[in-house]
Motif scaffolding. Sequence first.
Motif, PDB file in Angstrom:
ATOM      1  N   THR A   1      22.350  22.565 -28.400  1.00 49.25           N
ATOM      2  CA  THR A   1      21.179  21.722 -28.250  1.00 49.25           C
ATOM      3  C   THR A   1      21.161  19.725 -27.530  1.00 49.25           C
TER       4      THR A   1
ATOM      5  N   THR B   1      24.158  24.565 -34.251  1.00 48.02           N
ATOM      6  CA  THR B   1      23.015  24.796 -32.677  1.00 48.02           C
ATOM      7  C   THR B   1      22.722  23.046 -32.686  1.00 48.02           C
ATOM      8  N   TRP B   2      22.636  21.718 -33.557  1.00 49.86           N
ATOM      9  CA  TRP B   2      22.791  20.564 -32.656  1.00 49.86           C
ATOM     10  C   TRP B   2      23.280  19.933 -31.515  1.00 49.86           C
TER      11      TRP B   2
ATOM     12  N   ARG C   1      16.453  22.385 -36.883  1.00 43.96           N
ATOM     13  CA  ARG C   1      16.767  23.205 -35.612  1.00 43.96           C
ATOM     14  C   ARG C   1      15.736  24.012 -35.070  1.00 43.96           C
TER      15      ARG C   1
ATOM     16  N   HIS D   1      23.639  23.635 -38.533  1.00 42.79           N
ATOM     17  CA  HIS D   1      22.714  22.671 -38.144  1.00 42.79           C
ATOM     18  C   HIS D   1      23.618  22.549 -37.386  1.00 42.79           C
TER      19      HIS D   1
ATOM     20  N   THR E   1      13.555  21.180 -29.608  1.00 41.10           N
ATOM     21  CA  THR E   1      13.427  21.272 -31.423  1.00 41.10           C
ATOM     22  C   THR E   1      12.934  19.975 -32.528  1.00 41.10           C
TER      23      THR E   1
END
Length: 774
Positions: free
Chosen positions: A609, A605-606, A206, A602, A340
Amino acid sequence: MASVADFVRRFLDRPGSVDLTPFQRTVERAGELEAEVRERAELRAGEVGTPEFCAVMREAARRALGQRPFDVQLVGMLAMLDGHVAQMATGEGKTLAGALSAAGFALQGKHVHAVSVNDYLARRDAEWMRPLFEILGLTVGWISETSTREERRDAYTKDVTYAAVSELGFDVLRDRLVTDPAELVVPAPQVALVDEADSVLVDEARVPLVLAGAADPGTAVPEMAALVRRLSRGYHYKVDQEGRSVFLTAKGTDTVEKALGVDLYQDPGVVTEVNLALHAHALLTRDVDYIVRDGRVHLINQSRGRVALLQRWPDGLQAAVEAKEKLPASETGEILDSLTIQGLLRGYPEICGMTGTAVAVGEQLREFYDLKVAVIPPNKPCVRVDEPDRIFATAEARQEALLDEIDAQHATGRPILIGTLDVAESERLDEALRARGLRPVVLNAKNDAEEAAIIARAGAQGTITVSTQMAGRGTDIRLGGRPADDDGTAGDPEGSVEESTESDVDESTERTVADLGGLYVIGTGRHDSSRLDDQLRGRAGRQGDPGGSVFFVSGEDELLTAYAAGESLPPSDPDGVVRHKRAEELVAHAQRVAEGVNLEIHRNTWRYTRLMEEQRTHVLELRDRVLHGDAAAEALREAFPDRFRELSETAGTDVVEQACRQIVLFHLDRCWTEHLGYLADLREGIHLRALGRLNPLDEFNREAAPAYRSLLDEVEQRSKETFETADVTADLADQGLKRPTATWTYLVQDNPFGSDWERILQRVAGTLKRRRKK
């Protein structure tokens, strides 16, 4: 051939791992061809994955490197060629197995990017494996931070290119801003072969790589840093149990408002400055999260215990830490684009990799990359003795027992490797050992340039080595130690498999160390991730060598206080050790909770994003059509046929088409930069929507999607306005289309304090409650 017991054990111990039986059968048949292939004057690999291919690859390594790969290395090679992550223990020859895999892909006509964790390993492995590639008729290159644009372009033309993951990402980002196809450096991605796959694909997944421009001096906040230094923890501010969030108490709010002469919550800008200064003061610790060297703040990579080169926090927090340390603020600038590491590597049609600890993150590898883990057995059975944790009620009792154990083991002459959790602890332990008359060698982020030479000697009799995290060191520890080369690097990288019996380690010394029990690894505490513990443990017992390991843990360790808060250890025995089974269970529970928190960060964040990555993919497709074709000219000709014809008659069609391309590319890049800024601001405050019983992620996507559609409309509108008035025969930069005069790249430690919505809501709710009381 795998037995029924092996088959059953794989599914009981490592659910979801790859069945190695087909690979093992292929390697077994390759062994039958070894003598025949050895007689061949010329080596031709044949069909990749066949027994003959394996036999030829083994012979190529023997001729080129003087190393005959073990069967398990060929099994690892086949697993990677089949698109898996091979888990191979320390000292089992991952570097050679990876090179053989890269060669296998290259022999199929595919360009391979061998992804490393740092420049040193990229260069070392490329040069070390060069003879292997050349004997197979392949070319190899490498890229480092100091490589010029031409050197990078040349390296990417090779069949196999070794590079640190950050350098690959930065090259991709720079290519996204070129306005001439001839300036492109990175070819279309084909195969990514990732070393230390768990670290790169999971731990650093990330981490955003950033391309910034329009440099301005950073804005420091020295007055805020001075203010928060006067605040007391527990009275003026509180830190949450996991140490990821900090907030002012009612008394702290009053104190700050009086000091600044403002109503804090009526001035969002001041609130942000105060919060950043408070985060820097309370949550980021010198010699733990960062070090100060050469007048600059350097972040420490928590998964590898080394300086995270080129990495920084978001500008505001970076400036707050610099102000805390009374340093001048580093340059800041507008983010032109970001990517990323996970987004970068998911762009490769084929991914595979290798590491010593993949099973523990098998779920994440499947979830984020659709990768499976192939657990490769060791060439020789591991005989290392892993002792149960020694658990103590207090840190003081743990420290005293730790020093006694080191003293006692050192008295026998046994080499000791002590793994600490951070730089500060390594330095405190060094001081404590020297007070006892011992002379340890310390390896941490402050002297990581010397690491190869230090690790090379760590297995020597009587040596005490104190080190931060061992992941990705890339250098094997041999019993008896070995000398460093003239350049200070280790003479023999990890995984070297010598065919001859010659060694640079005196056999009698090696035998003596083996008789003492081999390398003894001591952990001064458990990490947040069990993989990091396993990586430390794995430094002992390589290739069937004797060895041992033990971890010292206390009830006051951050792991337990943060992730098992409210739980207490059972009573200790008279010697201070807590031997109750419940103690071991509590430590294991805390570690699982920590791993769960990191996994959720994680995932969150994904989730945020992923939409941006999809939008960027669409923008890049549009950009490529403009860069490589006549899409811009066709669109503007259709919008303004008379003007296009008039300009073509006076300036020439080629000039007008080139101007159209530059106009559209400029506005496309400009609007994307603005869109990134909008998404960053949106994400910053989106969690507050949960107060209205709304799902923050749904709300983010609901607003980001129409914003993207507006971006495309804005690009079209701005391009038309420019084309209507621009003088295509003059410099467009002087007509408002000026790009940044300088750009630079860095990594951002994204979301360093977590993104748990409940924790944020708790803080907001507490603030509202305090305000109501006032």
